[in-house]
Design an enzyme around this catalytic site. Structure first.
Site, PDB file in Angstrom:
ATOM      1  N   CYS A 100       0.853  -1.182   0.000  1.00 36.56           N
ATOM      2  CA  CYS A 100       0.000   0.000   0.000  1.00 36.56           C
ATOM      3  C   CYS A 100       0.894   1.238   0.000  1.00 36.56           C
ATOM      4  O   CYS A 100       1.894   1.269   0.710  1.00 36.56           O
ATOM      5  CB  CYS A 100      -0.877  -0.021   1.249  1.00 36.56           C
ATOM      6  SG  CYS A 100      -1.975   1.402   1.379  1.00 36.56           S
ATOM      7  N   HIS A 142      -9.217  -3.779  -1.715  1.00 34.94           N
ATOM      8  CA  HIS A 142      -8.211  -3.011  -0.964  1.00 34.94           C
ATOM      9  C   HIS A 142      -8.567  -1.512  -0.988  1.00 34.94           C
ATOM     10  O   HIS A 142      -8.546  -0.850   0.056  1.00 34.94           O
ATOM     11  CB  HIS A 142      -6.824  -3.256  -1.580  1.00 34.94           C
ATOM     12  CG  HIS A 142      -5.716  -2.471  -0.962  1.00 34.94           C
ATOM     13  ND1 HIS A 142      -4.684  -3.046  -0.263  1.00 34.94           N
ATOM     14  CD2 HIS A 142      -5.472  -1.135  -0.943  1.00 34.94           C
ATOM     15  CE1 HIS A 142      -3.863  -2.096   0.175  1.00 34.94           C
ATOM     16  NE2 HIS A 142      -4.316  -0.923  -0.233  1.00 34.94           N
ATOM     17  N   GLU A 143      -8.922  -0.999  -2.174  1.00 36.25           N
ATOM     18  CA  GLU A 143      -9.241   0.436  -2.281  1.00 36.25           C
ATOM     19  C   GLU A 143     -10.545   0.759  -1.557  1.00 36.25           C
ATOM     20  O   GLU A 143     -10.664   1.814  -0.930  1.00 36.25           O
ATOM     21  CB  GLU A 143      -9.316   0.869  -3.756  1.00 36.25           C
ATOM     22  CG  GLU A 143      -8.018   0.699  -4.541  1.00 36.25           C
ATOM     23  CD  GLU A 143      -6.787   1.222  -3.822  1.00 36.25           C
ATOM     24  OE1 GLU A 143      -6.876   2.253  -3.126  1.00 36.25           O
ATOM     25  OE2 GLU A 143      -5.720   0.591  -3.933  1.00 36.25           O
ATOM     26  N   HIS A 146     -10.025   1.409   2.012  1.00 38.23           N
ATOM     27  CA  HIS A 146      -9.522   2.749   2.339  1.00 38.23           C
ATOM     28  C   HIS A 146     -10.661   3.731   2.619  1.00 38.23           C
ATOM     29  O   HIS A 146     -10.569   4.539   3.543  1.00 38.23           O
ATOM     30  CB  HIS A 146      -8.675   3.307   1.187  1.00 38.23           C
ATOM     31  CG  HIS A 146      -7.244   2.852   1.212  1.00 38.23           C
ATOM     32  ND1 HIS A 146      -6.392   3.152   2.250  1.00 38.23           N
ATOM     33  CD2 HIS A 146      -6.517   2.143   0.323  1.00 38.23           C
ATOM     34  CE1 HIS A 146      -5.196   2.628   1.992  1.00 38.23           C
ATOM     35  NE2 HIS A 146      -5.245   2.007   0.833  1.00 38.23           N
TER      36      HIS A 146
END
Ligand code: NI
Length: 176
Positions: A100, A142-143, A146
């Site tokens: 990341c 993953h995004e 965030h």
């Protein structure tokens, strides 16, 4: 156009939930998107979420033709996805190494759902919907994390598979 500073793990803003976009096709929105693109390209990432450049908005960017950090992965089309939702299409999961841009130099083996449907909007407000699997599905998860205020270390189950890239080289090669 501007390459922005990327917030690093430890910054409390990375653990906040981001807000939905209500106005599409605005100069303000295009400025954030251009900054995301410039910053992701500069740091050679495969994805970047708005909170990583200090904008607490539900905007994610991902995609690449080829990337030296993930040499074996197939290309993912460059996509701006606003107000995304994710629906798992299977119970099956797979493990792979993740990094990341907010956690430079570190990698971990992370389990993710193998196939998902994701939906959201383009910058002009047009709907986007895709069914994807493998690395594409992993990057989007993953995004998405965030914008929910979650970083990959919060998903680690085996801390022996978490560490500095240069120290992990042999471990990563074995688990390919
Ligand atoms: Ni990230």
């Amino acid at each position: 156009m501007a390459v922005r500073n990327i917030l690093k793990m430890g910054n409390p803003k990375l653990f906040e939930k981001s807000s939905p976009i209500t106005d599409f096709d605005t100069p303000e929105l295009y400025t954030v998107i251009q900054d995301l693109k410039d910053t992701m390209q500069h740091y050679k990432g495969v994805g970047l979420a708005a909170p990583q450049i200090g904008c607490q908005q539900r905007i994610v960017l991902f995609g690449f033709d080829s990337n030296p950090c993930y040499p074996d992965e197939k290309p993912v089309p460059l996509t701006v996805l606003i107000n995304p939702t994710i629906t798992p299409l299977t119970d099956a999961t797979n493990e792979a190494w993740e990094g990341c841009l907010s956690i430079p130099g570190l990698r971990a083996l992370i389990s993710r759902v193998s196939s998902i449907r994701y939906a959201g909007f383009s910058p002009t407000g047009d709907p986007i919907e895709r069914e994807v699997h493998g690395f594409h599905a992993r990057v989007v998860q993953h995004e998405y994390d965030h914008i929910e205020g979650v970083l990959f270390p919060q998903k680690i189950t085996n801390f022996q598979k978490f560490g500095f890239e240069d120290e992990l080289k042999d471990v990563m090669a074995m688990s390919k």
